[in-house]
Every structure is written in C-alpha cells, then in structure tokens.
Design a protein around this motif. Structure first.
Motif, mmCIF file in Angstrom:
data_model
loop_
_atom_site.group_PDB
_atom_site.id
_atom_site.type_symbol
_atom_site.label_atom_id
_atom_site.label_comp_id
_atom_site.label_asym_id
_atom_site.label_seq_id
_atom_site.Cartn_x
_atom_site.Cartn_y
_atom_site.Cartn_z
ATOM 1 N N HIS A 51 0.833 -1.210 0.000
ATOM 2 C CA HIS A 51 0.000 0.000 0.000
ATOM 3 C C HIS A 51 0.865 1.256 0.000
ATOM 4 C CE1 HIS A 51 -3.023 2.958 1.207
ATOM 5 N NE2 HIS A 51 -2.172 3.328 2.160
ATOM 6 N N LEU A 52 1.851 1.287 0.877
ATOM 7 C CA LEU A 52 2.708 2.467 0.977
ATOM 8 C C LEU A 52 3.469 2.717 -0.322
ATOM 9 C CD1 LEU A 52 4.070 1.964 4.616
ATOM 10 C CD2 LEU A 52 2.374 3.635 3.844
ATOM 11 N N GLN A 53 3.905 1.637 -0.965
ATOM 12 C CA GLN A 53 4.644 1.780 -2.220
ATOM 13 C C GLN A 53 3.722 2.303 -3.337
ATOM 14 O OE1 GLN A 53 7.808 1.581 -2.657
ATOM 15 N NE2 GLN A 53 7.821 1.832 -4.894
ATOM 16 N N LEU A 54 2.533 1.713 -3.436
ATOM 17 C CA LEU A 54 1.580 2.158 -4.457
ATOM 18 C C LEU A 54 1.153 3.601 -4.219
ATOM 19 C CD1 LEU A 54 -0.579 -1.078 -4.681
ATOM 20 C CD2 LEU A 54 0.654 -0.045 -6.603
ATOM 21 N N LYS A 55 0.996 3.972 -2.954
ATOM 22 C CA LYS A 55 0.577 5.326 -2.597
ATOM 23 C C LYS A 55 1.680 6.337 -2.901
ATOM 24 C CE LYS A 55 -2.427 7.982 -0.257
ATOM 25 N NZ LYS A 55 -3.808 8.226 -0.706
ATOM 26 N N SER A 56 2.916 5.994 -2.562
ATOM 27 C CA SER A 56 4.029 6.951 -2.717
ATOM 28 C C SER A 56 4.419 7.152 -4.173
ATOM 29 C CB SER A 56 5.244 6.470 -1.909
ATOM 30 O OG SER A 56 5.721 5.235 -2.418
ATOM 31 N N THR A 57 4.106 6.192 -5.033
ATOM 32 C CA THR A 57 4.487 6.322 -6.457
ATOM 33 C C THR A 57 3.335 6.808 -7.328
ATOM 34 O OG1 THR A 57 3.974 3.960 -6.756
ATOM 35 C CG2 THR A 57 6.277 4.549 -6.318
ATOM 36 N N GLN A 58 2.206 7.124 -6.694
ATOM 37 C CA GLN A 58 1.055 7.597 -7.467
ATOM 38 C C GLN A 58 1.316 9.006 -8.007
ATOM 39 O OE1 GLN A 58 -2.615 7.946 -5.253
ATOM 40 N NE2 GLN A 58 -3.877 8.040 -7.103
ATOM 41 N N GLU A 59 0.834 9.252 -9.217
ATOM 42 C CA GLU A 59 1.002 10.561 -9.845
ATOM 43 C C GLU A 59 -0.338 11.259 -9.998
ATOM 44 O OE1 GLU A 59 2.958 9.891 -13.538
ATOM 45 O OE2 GLU A 59 4.863 9.295 -12.610
ATOM 46 N N LEU A 60 -0.302 12.575 -10.182
ATOM 47 C CA LEU A 60 -1.515 13.349 -10.402
ATOM 48 C C LEU A 60 -2.239 12.857 -11.650
ATOM 49 C CD1 LEU A 60 -0.172 16.959 -9.780
ATOM 50 C CD2 LEU A 60 -1.976 15.870 -8.444
ATOM 51 N N LYS A 61 -3.566 12.890 -11.618
ATOM 52 C CA LYS A 61 -4.344 12.517 -12.800
ATOM 53 C C LYS A 61 -4.040 13.466 -13.957
ATOM 54 C CE LYS A 61 -7.658 10.328 -15.041
ATOM 55 N NZ LYS A 61 -7.509 8.924 -15.471
ATOM 56 N N PHE A 62 -3.908 14.742 -13.634
ATOM 57 C CA PHE A 62 -3.559 15.740 -14.647
ATOM 58 C C PHE A 62 -2.252 16.383 -14.233
ATOM 59 C CE2 PHE A 62 -8.196 15.500 -14.742
ATOM 60 C CZ PHE A 62 -8.403 15.236 -16.085
ATOM 61 N N ALA A 63 -1.221 16.210 -15.036
ATOM 62 C CA ALA A 63 0.106 16.712 -14.710
ATOM 63 C C ALA A 63 0.073 18.223 -14.507
ATOM 64 C CB ALA A 63 1.087 16.373 -15.832
ATOM 65 N N GLY A 64 0.692 18.660 -13.410
ATOM 66 C CA GLY A 64 0.850 20.091 -13.184
ATOM 67 C C GLY A 64 -0.379 20.794 -12.658
#
Length: 807
Positions: free
Chosen positions: A515-528
C-alpha cells in the motif's frame, strides 16, 4: 432545487416539441422494440451486402469478395504476411449477378469508395493489415489491433462476407498464439478506455436492468407487483417507461420537473400519446398533448388541431405528473383504463428523503397511502436495499393481496468516471487503506454497492495489478493468467470485477508495504494541476465537455471565479460600465415591456394553457393595426438595439488558444472552450439579474441558484443542453433536476451534510453522453469523499422511506 409543483410554462411545453437527435431516436426505438424482445440488438454500421442492397446468395457473396476484397487481402499477404499466412478461399461457384444487381453494383462503385471507412469488412481488413504489419516489423502495437478485432467480431452486423471473416480469423489466430493475456491486461487502459473504435462499432442493446424490468412485467402481467429498480444514473432508467407503454398505461411521477420534461420530449419524438399533470388541483388542470387528443376542434383554415378537449383521456399512454398531482392523475387514468393495465412509475422517490422534514413529505405520504395502482416501480440509483425498507414492502403487500416483490440491482456501465481527492489524485480502495482489515470492509461494501465500480480509475487498477503480480501478493488461482482464459474475456467490467475479487486474496502480511509503495508512487491525474483555479491555471484539466460545480453557497463560488479570473482592473471597469449602461436600459425595457403586455392583455406567467401559436399571431396583428401598441413596440425595439456588447477578449475566456498560451505549459487540444454567442450575451444583458451573473456568463459560467428570473434560468438550461457553458455552479439539490451531460464535476467543501446516497446521485451527473472521454469527479473535502467507501450507519433516506411509504 427546482421542485416547484406548478403548471408548465409555455416555454417548457414548447421545448418538449423539439425532436431528439437521430442517435437518441435509435435508442428510443430500441427500447420500444426491446419490450417485446429483450435480446434485440441494433448496429448502425453496415456490411457490404447492406450497402449494395443486392440479394444475399452464396454466388453474390463470392462475387463481392472477388470484386472488392480479394485485392486487399492479396496485397496485405504479399507485403506483410508471405512468411506467416496463406489464404486461398473455397469460393462458391461464381456467377455473373442478375442484370439488375450488376447495374446496381456499377452505380454503387463510387459510393463504396467513399464509404470504405465505414463498411465493416474493410474495418476488419484494416485491422488485420495492421496486425500483420506490426508483427513483421516486430512491433508490439499489433496487440491493440488484435484486441480491437477480437471485440469487433462480437458485433451483430448482418451478412458480413464470410471469406473476409475467414481471413481475419486466420490473422487473429496467428497473433493470439504469440500474445499473452498478461501483456493485454497491462495495456488495457489504452486498449479499452482510450479505444474509440469499440464504442463506434458496438451493438446497441438494452441494459440488463431494462431486460429484467420488461420481463417482470411481461410475466404475470395482471399480478400486483412492487419493483425496486436500482441502476446507475445515465443508463436509461427514465426512458424505460417508454418501453413499458408498449403494453401498459404508465403514470410517471417525477419530483423534479426537468426529468419529466426530458421524458416527455423523448416520448413525443416517438409519437407516444402523453398527458401532463403539473400543479393540478383538479382533473380540469390536466393537459393532453395533441397526439393524445381524442376529442378536439380543428382550425377550419389550416386543418390542424386548434383546441383540445382535455377531459377525454382515452388515448393517453403515458401520464407525466409531479408529486402534488399524482392522485389527480391516478383517478384520471382510472376513469379510462382498467386498473390492472396501469403501472405507476415513481422516479427518484428518495428526493427530499435526505431531509428530516420537507414540505413535500406530507404529500408523498398521502400519495402512497391513497394509491390504488397495484403495479408500481420505485426507480432510483440509490434506492435503499429491500431489508432497509421492509415497512414499505409489508405495507404494499397488505394493500394488494398476493403482490410480488422484485428487486433489480444493476451496476451496468460503459465508461470510467475517475474520483479525485482534493490533491488531484485518483481514489480507489487499495489506495485508501493501509490496514488490511479496513480494506476488506471497504471491499465488502463495494461488493454490495457495485455501482461504485464505474468510479474506479482503470489506469490505477492496471498499476495495482502489475505491482501485486510482480511481487507475488496474490493467491495462485487469482493471478491474471489463471483468472482470464482468453483475450475476448478482457473487458472494462471484467477487469473491475477482477480487481475487487483480487483484493480479497492478497498476502495480508505484505499488504502494508505494498500500500505504501503504491501510494508513494502515485502521480496526479492531470500533470501540473490539482486545484480549482478553473478560469486560469487549472482550466485545461476540464476536457471534452462542460463541468458542474456543486456547492451550498453558489453565489460565493461565483464571486471567487470572478476574482480569480485575472481580468485587469481597467478591463473589468470597462465591462462594468457597459453593464451598468445596459442595466439602465434594461429598467426602461422592463417598464416598456410591461406597458406593452398590459395593452395586449398578456399574463406575466404564461402557462401551458397558452401553448397555441394563435395568441402570438393575434398579438402580432394587433401590433400592426393599433397605432398605440405599434408605437410602444417600436420604442421597445429601439431600446433593445442600444444594449451594448460586453464580450471579453479571448485571453480571458477559459481554454481558448490565447488563454492557454498564458496558463498552460503545452496546448491541450481537447480542453473545453465555452461557446457563448453574442446574441446570447445581449439577451442576458437585457435581464434583471445581478451583475456578477452577467460577468460569469462572459467567462462561460452559468449559475443555477434560486433566482426569481425565470428567463435567465431558461437561457442557462438551453446553454447547458447545447453544451455551450464551460462551467455550471449549482446547489446540491440541483442534481435531481438535470439530465444534461457533464464531463467533470466538483463536490464543494461546504457539502459536509450530504448523505452517501446523495453523493452518488451527484456523481451520476457526470459521463452521461455516449462517447468515451475523460471523466472525473473531484472532491474538495476528503472526508466527504470517504463516505463513498464505507457502510452507512444512519441511512436517513431508508428511515424516511419506511415512514412515508407506509400507512
């Protein structure tokens, strides 16, 4: 909330006469046909036989292959498939077609060439060519064409050339043998979510919940029955009465009049015979549409219907009424039809149930207790479960002996609508819960409420699948290569169901780290971008269509967007000067209009009783022949001509090319741009509404607040329907009054009182159009969002329903 229980206005009545689009007509026809055959399918795409319209015979099939397809297949094999495929079809005996067919084919050659991209056989051949080309070039892109071809072969397009199908099947087998299911699933977001070809060529069919509904009423049609009809918004529930009207008379109750008017428009387009009961005190207030008129006076000059006798309802197939008028409408329909042939269809019965007390509650209770119709549908996306409203069920059974109780609980969906938190991140169960026990509770809740599946972002599901597969977190039998047996089984629905099932079979000991790994590597749906600067830096994230922003304090949100729009003081001042000038003119226009109306004897609040065009024509004639009236009308027109344009420069209007140059690092081609014509701007400038509402319109923003100016609201509804507004700001109760299409939605911070059911209703406003685009629901408060994923401890809607829908 537009829950006024009043008569229809002339504008509302006239809007129901506007025909629906050709695409909508096809769906409506499917629903009508589907009542008698729930498995009916239709497809607007055509095979070669359908295009050329010649007799379907083995000889003609072989002739079409030789004339139109053989050359393409040989060319594809020669260029890309020599080493891996051969195809020599066993053609039927080729005979020269009949003379009439020969002439037709000669005449059709040019047409066939122009239609090449839409003729189904050519579509399949292009996919086969793409597969072979990518394989020869050792390019993995062939998998997209392979997946698409496999799914398209499920389409029921009549008389597709069998020799083309044989060749395509050979190509599919070659590619299938060298393709792993894992590789397809890893690219499923691209193959499914971003694949417009799938929607373009898919069959049109009834939703599963519509099939269930129609079958329930066809089986034992005279038996009393209560149907709890639960299905996601935007999947045709409110059109189902049109199908039921093929056999039954239907009374459609809508608390929100917009829903009833939308149904009326669709029904009239299908030439259904409808009547309206809005704001009725007695049966004399009921109004019949012309199609439903059994007794009327004709215009002696035109031959058209001039005056309808509304007291004769023998032809009425669908009666559309509000809550106040139900009992009047019920007695009216019973006067002309046997009770066993009537169905009461109550749309969104949970409206107002999220309030402890509401002015409509007493009337709702009265409608239930005095109801005499033994076949009733309670239709709602968030209807309480059967166990939560047993008082209602028992009361219905007490009133109608031997009544059957049916529950339809559907989670049909064809597109993903991603839920974003306040930081702009996608939200799914595996990203919410570090503790596995909490995750398991959430999964159980989602299984009970599978409508939530449509809000699971597919790209994040794929990222989760890759991770748990790579790190061996799943039981062996739930690995994707074991769970899915063929590429044909991989669909959006099956992947989301697999995701939910897989969460129950994870290695608990390793879950926290995962969970922590998936959470920490998540990116914004829309960049910026992840905020709500919707008129400036975040505007480009609102793609493909309009957005709705739900909040309690609508005016406050409107003022914020005026302040945040970065309009220079000098420009703003110039606009305000023009608006103030227009406001002065508007006061004079209002007085002059009132003077004209008084002279003409026009009522300020025209109702549907005045739907005839005769009144308008009569007034026009009076303007021509009465000098005083003509003078007033002329003065009114001159005042209107003085209204000044107050348009903004393009760089201030969200997502225009000039605006994106200022606020966006790289152009976003599908960023949605408002389209407000100058004539509409001028129309708004004439109205007696606050200046901030006029400024917002220049930005492409409309407000759906409680406002006495009905003209403003009618213009906003029209712009919303025509997809011209960039953003609509509305109160949470507005969700029950719209079937407009939105691509994105915001749930404001001040909606902390919203129940889980109402949140889901609000989310149902998004993604109602029929194409695959980017859809999002964005929560400005994560606590509100979290209610979606947890069981309800105090179900106010269920409590109120049990109390009001029982004696």
């Amino acid at each position: 909330m537009d829950l006024k229980q009043t008569k229809l206005t002339k504008t509302e009545w006239n809007n129901t006469e506007v025909p629906v689009s050709t695409d909508e007509m096809r769906i409506l026809q499917l629903i009508c046909d589907g009542f008698n055959d729930v498995n009916t399918k239709s497809n607007i795409n055509q095979s070669m036989f359908q295009v050329v319209k010649i007799e379907v015979t083995p000889e003609n099939e072989a002739h079409l292959y030789k004339s139109y397809f053989e050359k393409d297949i040989k060319s594809t094999i020669k260029k890309y498939g020599d080493a891996i495929i051969t195809y020599i079809p066993a053609l039927a005996q080729i005979k020269q077609p009949k003379k009439v067919d020969t002439i037709r084919l000669q005449n059709m050659d040019a047409t066939i060439e122009t239609k090449r991209d839409t003729i189904f056989e050519y579509v399949l051949l292009d996919l086969a060519r793409s597969i072979l080309k990518s394989i020869v070039n050792k390019n993995s892109k062939y998998a997209l064409a392979l997946y698409t071809a496999i799914q398209l072969k499920k389409c029921t397009i009549p008389n597709v050339n069998k020799y083309v199908l044989e060749f395509v099947d050979k190509v599919i087998k070659i590619a299938n043998d060298m393709t792993s299911i894992t590789s397809v699933i890893h690219r499923a977001y691209e193959f499914i979510e971003k694949n417009p070809t799938l929607l373009k060529y898919e069959d049109a069919t009834l939703f599963q919940h519509q099939k269930q509904l129609f079958n329930i009423f066809k089986h034992k049609p005279t038996t009393p029955k209560l149907v709890l009809y639960i299905a996601p918004t935007g999947t045709g529930k409110t059109l189902s009465p049109i199908g039921l009207s093929e056999k039954f008379r239907v009374i459609f109750i809508c608390v929100s009049r917009h829903v009833g008017l939308a149904l009326a428009k669709s029904a009239i387009s299908m030439e259904k015979k409808i009547a309206f009961a809005f704001g009725c005190e007695t049966a004399s207030d009921i109004r019949l549409h012309y199609f439903a008129s059994a007794n009327h006076i004709k215009n002696t000059r035109t031959g058209g219907i001039w005056k309808v006798d509304n007291s004769v309802g023998t032809k009425v197939e669908i009666m559309i009424c509000d809550v106040q008028s139900y009992l009047t409408a019920m007695h009216y329909m019973l006067a002309f039809n046997p009770e066993e042939n009537i169905v009461t269809y109550w749309d969104e019965p949970t409206i107002t149930m999220d309030y402890e007390e509401h002015e409509l509650h007493e009337k709702i209770h009265q409608n239930w207790t005095e109801n005499k119709i033994s076949k009733m549908v309670l239709s709602c996306a968030t209807l309480p479960q059967e166990a939560d409203i047993m008082e209602t069920i028992c009361d219905f059974r007490m009133k109608f002996d031997c009544a059957d109780i049916h529950t339809i609980n559907s989670y049909d969906f064809k597109k993903t609508i991603s839920v974003l938190n306040k930081d702009g991140m996608c939200v799914l169960p595996h990203l919410l819960y570090e503790n596995y026990s909490d995750l398991a509770k959430c999964v159980k809740h989602c299984e009970t409420n599978r409508t939530l599946l449509r809000y699971f972002d597919l790209s994040e599901i794929i990222r989760y699948i890759k991770y748990v597969t790579k790190h061996g977190l799943l039981d062996q039998e739930y690995n994707i290569d074991t769970y899915f047996t063929s590429i044909a089984d991989i669909t959006m629905n099956s992947l989301k169901l697999y995701y939910l099932e897989s969460l129950k079979h994870l290695d608990r000991e390793k879950w926290q780290e995962a969970h922590l790994q998936l959470k920490s590597t998540q990116e914004l749906k829309f960049a910026g971008a992840g905020g709500v600067k919707l008129t400036t830096s975040d505007a480009h994230t609102l793609t493909d269509g309009p957005t709705i922003f739900l909040a309690d304090d609508v005016e406050k949100i409107g003022k914020v967007y005026i302040q945040n729009s970065n309009i220079p003081a000098s420009v703003f001042s110039n606009i305000m000067e023009r608006i103030e000038t227009n406001n002065d003119l508007q006061e004079k226009i209002t007085k002059q209009q009132q003077l004209l109306d008084d002279k003409l004897g026009v009522s300020k609040d025209t109702s549907a009783d005045d739907t005839s065009k005769n009144t308008d024509k009569k007034n026009a004639r009076r303007e021509q022949h009465d000098p005083e009236i003509s003078k007033i009308a002329s003065a009114l027109e001159k005042l209107r001509e003085q209204i000044k344009s107050a348009n903004l420069e393009s760089k201030y209007i969200p997502n225009t090319t000039e605006h994106q140059k200022v606020w966006t690092a790289a152009p976003v081609p599908n960023a949605f741009v408002p389209q407000i014509e100058e004539s509409t701007v001028k129309e708004i400038m004439e109205l007696d509404v606050p200046n901030n509402m006029k400024i917002l319109l220049l930005l492409g923003i409309g407000m759906f607040a409680t406002n006495p100016n009905t003209q403003y609201m009618e213009i906003m509804k029209r712009l919303a329907y025509e997809q011209r507004l960039f953003l609509i700001i509305a109160s949470s109760d507005y969700i029950y009054g719209t079937n407009y299409s939105f691509c994105h939605g915001f749930i404001g911070k001040d909606l902390t009182h919203m129940t889980q059911q109402k949140i889901i209703q609000a989310m149902g406003r998004i993604g109602r159009n029929k194409v695959q685009q980017e859809y999002t629901i964005r929560f400005r408060d994560d606590e509100i969002m979290m209610r979606l994923f947890q069981p309800v401890t105090h179900n106010l809607e269920a409590i109120n329903m049990s109390k009001l829908f029982s004696a």
